[in-house]
Write an enzyme that holds these catalytic residues in place. Structure first.
Site, PDB file in Angstrom:
ATOM      1  N   ASP A  47       0.808  -1.222   0.000  1.00  0.00           N
ATOM      2  CA  ASP A  47       0.000   0.000   0.000  1.00  0.00           C
ATOM      3  C   ASP A  47       0.845   1.278   0.000  1.00  0.00           C
ATOM      4  OD1 ASP A  47       1.057  -0.100   2.468  1.00  0.00           O
ATOM      5  OD2 ASP A  47      -0.828  -0.171   3.564  1.00  0.00           O
ATOM      6  N   ARG A 273      -3.957   4.699   6.504  1.00  0.00           N
ATOM      7  CA  ARG A 273      -4.301   4.486   5.102  1.00  0.00           C
ATOM      8  C   ARG A 273      -5.558   5.251   4.718  1.00  0.00           C
ATOM      9  NH1 ARG A 273      -4.257  -1.604   3.528  1.00  0.00           N
ATOM     10  NH2 ARG A 273      -5.176  -0.486   1.778  1.00  0.00           N
ATOM     11  N   TYR A 281       1.662  -3.436  11.262  1.00  0.00           N
ATOM     12  CA  TYR A 281       2.676  -4.478  11.100  1.00  0.00           C
ATOM     13  C   TYR A 281       3.058  -4.904  12.508  1.00  0.00           C
ATOM     14  CZ  TYR A 281       3.321  -3.443   6.149  1.00  0.00           C
ATOM     15  OH  TYR A 281       3.138  -3.279   4.798  1.00  0.00           O
ATOM     16  N   PRO A 356       8.334  -6.011   4.036  1.00  0.00           N
ATOM     17  CA  PRO A 356       7.494  -4.970   3.435  1.00  0.00           C
ATOM     18  C   PRO A 356       7.393  -3.679   4.248  1.00  0.00           C
ATOM     19  CG  PRO A 356       6.140  -6.737   4.336  1.00  0.00           C
ATOM     20  CD  PRO A 356       7.546  -7.057   4.684  1.00  0.00           C
TER      21      PRO A 356
HETATM   22  P1  FAD Z   1       3.362  -9.730  -7.329  1.00  0.00           P
HETATM   23  O1  FAD Z   1       2.561  -8.589  -6.875  1.00  0.00           O
HETATM   24  O2  FAD Z   1       3.551 -10.872  -6.398  1.00  0.00           O
HETATM   25  O3  FAD Z   1       2.706 -10.219  -8.662  1.00  0.00           O
HETATM   26  C1  FAD Z   1       3.062 -11.438  -9.250  1.00  0.00           C
HETATM   27  C2  FAD Z   1       1.933 -11.857 -10.160  1.00  0.00           C
HETATM   28  O4  FAD Z   1       2.358 -12.998 -10.890  1.00  0.00           O
HETATM   29  C3  FAD Z   1       0.699 -12.268  -9.369  1.00  0.00           C
HETATM   30  O5  FAD Z   1      -0.424 -11.665  -9.914  1.00  0.00           O
HETATM   31  C4  FAD Z   1       0.672 -13.787  -9.520  1.00  0.00           C
HETATM   32  O6  FAD Z   1      -0.643 -14.307  -9.533  1.00  0.00           O
HETATM   33  C5  FAD Z   1       1.355 -13.982 -10.850  1.00  0.00           C
HETATM   34  N1  FAD Z   1       2.045 -15.274 -10.966  1.00  0.00           N
HETATM   35  C6  FAD Z   1       2.841 -15.864 -10.074  1.00  0.00           C
HETATM   36  N2  FAD Z   1       3.319 -17.015 -10.563  1.00  0.00           N
HETATM   37  C7  FAD Z   1       2.789 -17.152 -11.795  1.00  0.00           C
HETATM   38  C8  FAD Z   1       2.907 -18.135 -12.780  1.00  0.00           C
HETATM   39  N3  FAD Z   1       3.683 -19.217 -12.620  1.00  0.00           N
HETATM   40  N4  FAD Z   1       2.216 -17.974 -13.930  1.00  0.00           N
HETATM   41  C9  FAD Z   1       1.418 -16.895 -14.129  1.00  0.00           C
HETATM   42  N5  FAD Z   1       1.277 -15.928 -13.203  1.00  0.00           N
HETATM   43  C10 FAD Z   1       1.977 -16.054 -12.060  1.00  0.00           C
HETATM   44  N6  FAD Z   1       4.318  -5.272   0.294  1.00  0.00           N
HETATM   45  C11 FAD Z   1       4.245  -4.230   1.131  1.00  0.00           C
HETATM   46  O7  FAD Z   1       4.864  -3.200   0.849  1.00  0.00           O
HETATM   47  N7  FAD Z   1       3.473  -4.287   2.258  1.00  0.00           N
HETATM   48  C12 FAD Z   1       2.793  -5.440   2.590  1.00  0.00           C
HETATM   49  O8  FAD Z   1       2.146  -5.506   3.643  1.00  0.00           O
HETATM   50  C13 FAD Z   1       2.848  -6.538   1.737  1.00  0.00           C
HETATM   51  N8  FAD Z   1       2.181  -7.672   2.020  1.00  0.00           N
HETATM   52  C14 FAD Z   1       2.226  -8.707   1.127  1.00  0.00           C
HETATM   53  C15 FAD Z   1       1.501  -9.842   1.389  1.00  0.00           C
HETATM   54  C16 FAD Z   1       1.477 -10.909   0.497  1.00  0.00           C
HETATM   55  C17 FAD Z   1       0.677 -12.115   0.785  1.00  0.00           C
HETATM   56  C18 FAD Z   1       2.233 -10.814  -0.712  1.00  0.00           C
HETATM   57  C19 FAD Z   1       2.214 -11.932  -1.730  1.00  0.00           C
HETATM   58  C20 FAD Z   1       2.974  -9.671  -0.951  1.00  0.00           C
HETATM   59  C21 FAD Z   1       2.986  -8.614  -0.041  1.00  0.00           C
HETATM   60  N9  FAD Z   1       3.720  -7.463  -0.267  1.00  0.00           N
HETATM   61  C22 FAD Z   1       3.632  -6.418   0.571  1.00  0.00           C
HETATM   62  C23 FAD Z   1       4.647  -7.379  -1.379  1.00  0.00           C
HETATM   63  C24 FAD Z   1       4.126  -6.602  -2.544  1.00  0.00           C
HETATM   64  O9  FAD Z   1       2.799  -6.943  -2.790  1.00  0.00           O
HETATM   65  C25 FAD Z   1       5.052  -6.961  -3.680  1.00  0.00           C
HETATM   66  O10 FAD Z   1       6.358  -6.489  -3.370  1.00  0.00           O
HETATM   67  C26 FAD Z   1       4.640  -6.370  -4.981  1.00  0.00           C
HETATM   68  O11 FAD Z   1       3.338  -6.732  -5.281  1.00  0.00           O
HETATM   69  C27 FAD Z   1       5.607  -6.895  -6.033  1.00  0.00           C
HETATM   70  O12 FAD Z   1       5.047  -6.802  -7.279  1.00  0.00           O
HETATM   71  P2  FAD Z   1       5.355  -7.900  -8.371  1.00  0.00           P
HETATM   72  O13 FAD Z   1       4.534  -7.492  -9.536  1.00  0.00           O
HETATM   73  O14 FAD Z   1       6.802  -8.054  -8.553  1.00  0.00           O
HETATM   74  O15 FAD Z   1       4.841  -9.283  -7.768  1.00  0.00           O
END
Ligand code: FAD
Length: 674
Positions: A47, A273, A281, A356
């Site tokens: 967020d 927020r 946290y 995070p």
């Molecule tokens: P992600 O947001 O993880 O996106 C990855 C995408 O790829 C997802 O949509 C997933 O469905 C898709 N995917 C994965 N594997 C495959 C596959 N094999 N084939 C097709 N699609 C696939 N950050 C904070 O700052 N504060 C928080 O409190 C926080 N809490 C979090 C809680 C959880 C449960 C998670 C998972 C993440 C959290 N984060 C938090 C981290 C933050 O959400 C990520 O750092 C950020 O979203 C990273 O973006 P990204 O696009 O690299 O990865």
């Protein structure tokens, strides 16, 4: 089996995948975007939005809307136990260091950011998220990797059946509150079991995509990472933290401030927020009250609330509305490589993981692909040679290493217990914590990113930029291996603009449009449309000698052999590859636009003269004086020239006569056009 050819296949539609697609959509690149989820996220995850992220979103024209909708965080308050273990407010500091950006840190739910990015992508292209699709095999024809015309990567993707994809939005335990644990790093990677379940269903079919490039934006359990044999290097700690998104009912006085709380019962961070929500946290004890290792399946919103209540006591805390909760284990790890053959790339959580709490995950992930997207598009469109792509790894690996180094220190301090007194060496001294927090905030803002010399960053080793960088403040030793990349063939002249650091993003001050007196922040002129920019600080145009220098520059720029003509397709508008902007320092009313060389305000058969290219450092009627020359450290009489990348980073600085150097700079990686 179906077959299809695309320029780019993006795996994963989280913040990094969507940010990548904004560039690909804007620049007309044929793209497919798949995600294993069956629909968008609607709760939880990140967020926090940092200053640099707002600048990026603003360059796409959506920053102001998000800024308005987000909750702004202006101050951080520190709470610590006194000698009798009573919680007291020990200090407060500004959240975002004043002056570093037009924007400050703010919070808005990740799903809303994704909505804005999707809308933008839809505005420019027909790229849409293909939900419920997952890759199951990848092959690269390495022999053809350097051939621009080839589609050397084949990926077979499988359409998932609904039962294969686990729990929709993570609703478990019979509760109506979405639980993020099923996707958190406390649970095992379920990629293989999802694929196995889909394969077992005869209704599931496959398709082969032949792609020029593949980008794995598939999060912390990245499948793409495994295919290119990249391993995450670093540490995984035993610290467990919970996240609770609630509308708090409390008598704690600072609930709408960002707070860092160290109490005798553990640590907690409060993040206010949007929509009355507050994110907590909460440190979760790794052992139970009777000293047994914690059973992680016992963590839920009630146990998290109880921990929060103990940390905050004697203040009371409860809630009626909980939007989401999760728990995760802190680790700081960076991928051993960011690409294979500069054809398959990793970005975001797929290639770096960290805690995070510093609000970095979503931000740095988007910054990764903001860096990669325009480079991919330029290479695919035949504007640049493939050598440009190597700068992605060198630049973003450097940042990932700095990030986990910062996060390592930050998390350890946050997860440790507060010191009892000066002799308590194992405890965390509140002053050390505040100091790290303050310095870390500059890093966390994203504005302190400082790329080292490479093909497109012509740093000046002899002169340092005269700016306060976080490196001066917070000497971050790199973890892991340094990354080699092709060096720049020349050096810029940093002394001509001491506060426009080569390698960092262009800082922003107000200038006025010469043609209508409207004030603009300089960054507002640098929209994310894929063009390189040359900013001519033309100096005092009332001085005949200086005016002659400016005219001579215009003549050289307009000659048929100049980079402007060489690298711009004949059929395209003259500002479609490079945009030349002027900022002069003579009084606005003393200069007539049409008295300046035409190349600086090009003429178009359909629209006439371009009134949006010449600006002046002068006082405005309603918004004061930007003092741009002074703030940029540029001589107001003689000026200089600055080359900016499409992502607003400073590549090179030179004199008005240094056009041959600039020609050589672009010649090292750009391709001549017909
Ligand atoms: P992600 O947001 O993880 O996106 C990855 C995408 O790829 C997802 O949509 C997933 O469905 C898709 N995917 C994965 N594997 C495959 C596959 N094999 N084939 C097709 N699609 C696939 N950050 C904070 O700052 N504060 C928080 O409190 C926080 N809490 C979090 C809680 C959880 C449960 C998670 C998972 C993440 C959290 N984060 C938090 C981290 C933050 O959400 C990520 O750092 C950020 O979203 C990273 O973006 P990204 O696009 O690299 O990865």
């Amino acid at each position: 089996m179906e077959h299809c050819k695309v320029d780019v296949l993006v795996i994963g539609a989280g913040p990094s995948g969507l940010m990548l697609c904004t560039w690909l959509a804007r620049l007309g690149i044929k793209t497919r975007l798949i995600d294993k989820r069956h629909n968008r996220i609607n709760s939880g995850q990140a967020d926090g939005l940092q200053s640099r992220t707002f600048e990026i979103l603003d360059s796409m024209g959506i920053g102001q809307d998000i800024w308005r909708e987000a909750n702004h965080m202006l101050e951080i308050r520190f709470w610590n136990p006194d000698k009798d273990n009573r919680l007291y407010r020990s200090d407060m500091i500004v959240d975002t260091m004043p002056g570093i950006s037009r924007f400050q840190q703010a919070t808005l739910h990740q799903a809303r950011i994704e909505d804005y990015l999707l809308k933008y992508i839809g505005q420019y292209s027909d790229i849409a998220v293909e939900y419920g699709k997952m890759p199951e095999s990848l092959h690269i024809d390495a022999e053809n990797a350097e051939n621009d015309e080839e589609f050397p990567i084949s990926v077979t993707i499988r359409q998932l059946t609904s039962e294969a994809n686990g729990i929709p939005n993570g609703i478990t335990n019979g509760s109506h509150i979405p639980n993020g644990i099923f996707r958190s790093n406390l649970t095992a990677d379920n990629t293989d079991s999802i694929l196995a379940a889909a394969k077992a269903n005869v209704a599931s079919h496959t398709e082969t995509i032949h792609a020029k490039y593949v980008v794995g934006c598939d999060g912390a359990h990245s499948w793409t990472r495994r295919q290119i044999e990249c391993v995450l290097e670093g540490e995984q700690t035993d610290f467990i933290w919970g996240v609770l998104d609630i509308v708090p009912i409390t008598d704690f006085p600072d609930i709408r401030y960002r707070c860092a709380i160290h109490s005798a019962s553990g640590s907690m961070m409060i993040i206010p927020r949007e929509n009355k929500y507050v994110r907590l946290y909460i440190q979760v004890s790794e052992v139970t009250e009777d000293g047994q290792p914690l059973d992680r399946s016992m963590i839920n919103q009630d146990t998290l609330l109880r921990s929060a209540q103990m940390i905050l006591a004697p203040y009371e805390l409860t809630y009626k509305h909980c939007h989401w909760w999760t728990a995760y284990r802190i680790g700081q790890r960076v991928g051993s490589k960011f690409s294979a053959h500069d054809r398959i790339f990793l970005a975001g959580d797929a290639v770096h993981t960290h805690s995070p709490k510093a609000g970095q995950g979503m931000n740095i992930s988007m910054h990764d692909t903001y860096n990669l997207g325009w480079k991919l598009a330029h290479v695919i469109k035949g504007q640049s040679s493939r050598s440009l792509l190597a700068t992605y790894t060198s630049e973003r690996r450097q940042i990932a290493q700095e990030l986990i180094n910062f996060d390592h220190r930050f998390s350890q301090l946050f997860s440790g217990r507060p010191s009892k007194d000066l002799l308590d060496e194992e405890g965390i001294d509140p002053r050390t914590f505040k100091d790290v927090f303050e310095k870390g905030n500059l890093f966390a803002s994203g504005t302190a990113v400082d790329y080292t010399t490479n093909l497109i960053v012509a740093k000046d080793p002899e002169h340092q930029a005269d700016v306060l960088t976080y490196k001066q403040n917070y000497k971050a030793p790199f973890l892991g291996r340094p990354v080699e990349s092709i060096p720049c063939i020349l050096t810029g002249k940093q002394y001509l603009a001491r506060r426009i650091p080569i390698g960092m993003r262009m800082p922003s001050y107000k200038v006025l449009n010469q043609s209508d007196a409207r004030p603009w922040h300089l960054q507002e002129l640098l929209s994310a449309n894929g063009t390189w920019r040359v900013i001519v600080f033309a100096g005092d145009l009332l001085d005949p000698a200086q005016f002659a220098r400016y005219v001579a520059l215009g003549k050289s720029l307009d000659s048929s052999g100049s980079f402007l003509h060489k690298y711009t397709p004949k059929s395209a508008p003259i500002d479609s590859v490079f945009e030349v902007l002027t900022v002069h320092s003579a009084p606005r009313a003393s200069i007539e636009l049409l008295s300046l060389p035409a190349v600086f305000h090009p003429y178009n058969e359909e629209y006439g003269w371009d009134y949006s290219k010449v600006f002046v450092d002068d006082i405005s009627y309603h918004e004061g004086h930007g003092h741009a020359y002074e703030n940029y450290g540029v001589d107001h009489r003689t000026g200089c020239m600055v080359a900016l990348r499409p992502d607003q980073y400073v590549s090179w600085i030179g004199e008005l006569e240094d056009l041959p150097d600039l020609e050589r700079f672009f010649g090292a990686f750009m391709k001549a056009q017909r």
